[in-house]
Motif scaffolding. Structure first.
Motif, PDB file in Angstrom:
ATOM      1  N   UNK A  66     -10.379 -32.675  -5.267  1.00  0.00           N
ATOM      2  CA  UNK A  66     -11.681 -32.807  -4.613  1.00  0.00           C
ATOM      3  C   UNK A  66     -12.617 -33.452  -5.620  1.00  0.00           C
ATOM      4  N   UNK A  67     -13.250 -34.563  -5.235  1.00  0.00           N
ATOM      5  CA  UNK A  67     -14.211 -35.189  -6.132  1.00  0.00           C
ATOM      6  C   UNK A  67     -15.555 -35.290  -5.446  1.00  0.00           C
ATOM      7  N   UNK A  68     -16.611 -35.163  -6.239  1.00  0.00           N
ATOM      8  CA  UNK A  68     -17.980 -35.261  -5.747  1.00  0.00           C
ATOM      9  C   UNK A  68     -18.765 -36.139  -6.697  1.00  0.00           C
ATOM     10  N   UNK A  69     -19.472 -37.098  -6.137  1.00  0.00           N
ATOM     11  CA  UNK A  69     -20.404 -37.899  -6.919  1.00  0.00           C
ATOM     12  C   UNK A  69     -21.731 -37.872  -6.189  1.00  0.00           C
ATOM     13  N   UNK A  70     -22.731 -37.430  -6.881  1.00  0.00           N
ATOM     14  CA  UNK A  70     -24.072 -37.289  -6.335  1.00  0.00           C
ATOM     15  C   UNK A  70     -24.882 -36.547  -7.373  1.00  0.00           C
ATOM     16  N   UNK A  71     -25.850 -35.833  -6.946  1.00  0.00           N
ATOM     17  CA  UNK A  71     -26.579 -35.005  -7.893  1.00  0.00           C
ATOM     18  C   UNK A  71     -26.948 -33.711  -7.213  1.00  0.00           C
ATOM     19  N   UNK A  72     -27.237 -32.760  -8.014  1.00  0.00           N
ATOM     20  CA  UNK A  72     -27.686 -31.489  -7.485  1.00  0.00           C
ATOM     21  C   UNK A  72     -29.181 -31.534  -7.263  1.00  0.00           C
ATOM     22  N   UNK A  73     -29.670 -30.500  -6.710  1.00  0.00           N
ATOM     23  CA  UNK A  73     -31.101 -30.367  -6.500  1.00  0.00           C
ATOM     24  C   UNK A  73     -31.402 -28.885  -6.547  1.00  0.00           C
ATOM     25  N   UNK A  74     -32.636 -28.561  -6.548  1.00  0.00           N
ATOM     26  CA  UNK A  74     -33.011 -27.158  -6.578  1.00  0.00           C
ATOM     27  C   UNK A  74     -33.702 -26.793  -5.279  1.00  0.00           C
ATOM     28  N   UNK A  75     -33.381 -25.611  -4.813  1.00  0.00           N
ATOM     29  CA  UNK A  75     -34.037 -25.062  -3.638  1.00  0.00           C
ATOM     30  C   UNK A  75     -34.510 -23.657  -3.986  1.00  0.00           C
ATOM     31  N   UNK A  76     -35.485 -23.146  -3.275  1.00  0.00           N
ATOM     32  CA  UNK A  76     -35.952 -21.782  -3.563  1.00  0.00           C
ATOM     33  C   UNK A  76     -34.828 -20.753  -3.402  1.00  0.00           C
ATOM     34  N   UNK A  77     -34.859 -19.702  -4.235  1.00  0.00           N
ATOM     35  CA  UNK A  77     -33.893 -18.609  -4.162  1.00  0.00           C
ATOM     36  C   UNK A  77     -34.356 -17.654  -3.077  1.00  0.00           C
ATOM     37  N   UNK A  78     -33.950 -17.910  -1.846  1.00  0.00           N
ATOM     38  CA  UNK A  78     -34.465 -17.167  -0.710  1.00  0.00           C
ATOM     39  C   UNK A  78     -34.046 -15.693  -0.678  1.00  0.00           C
TER      40      UNK A  78
END
Length: 96
Positions: free
Chosen positions: A79-91
């Protein structure tokens, strides 16, 4: 003989409604296609290359579940992923 399956994700953009911005990148789809080509060259059966709007959580989960049904002990899943992460609120407040 061992079997190899692969799934590749390339996200040049993300959903701004979910992440707060687009964060557009330029080469992630190309990365996913290059990883597909490398996997093929090594004898993997490529299941899919999911890009941008096709690379949804549901589509990725379905691909992993499909691989799990097809693979046996000793087989490989790439499994490969190319992109970036992001941050979301810790709900659910489970992180410091």
């Amino acid at each position: 003989m061992a079997k190899g399956l692969s799934l590749h994700i390339g996200l040049n953009e993300i959903d701004p409604a979910h992440y707060g911005n687009n964060g557009e990148l330029n080469a992630c789809i190309s990365d996913a296609e290059a990883m597909r080509d490398l996997a093929k060259a090594q004898g993997f059966d490529v299941m899919n290359v999911l890009t941008n709007a096709l690379g949804t959580r549901a589509a990725v989960k379905a691909g992993i579940e499909e691989a799990a049904k097809k693979l046996k002990s000793g087989d490989m899943f790439l499994y490969t992923y190319s992109g970036h992460g992001s941050q979301t609120p810790d709900l659910n407040k489970d992180e410091a």
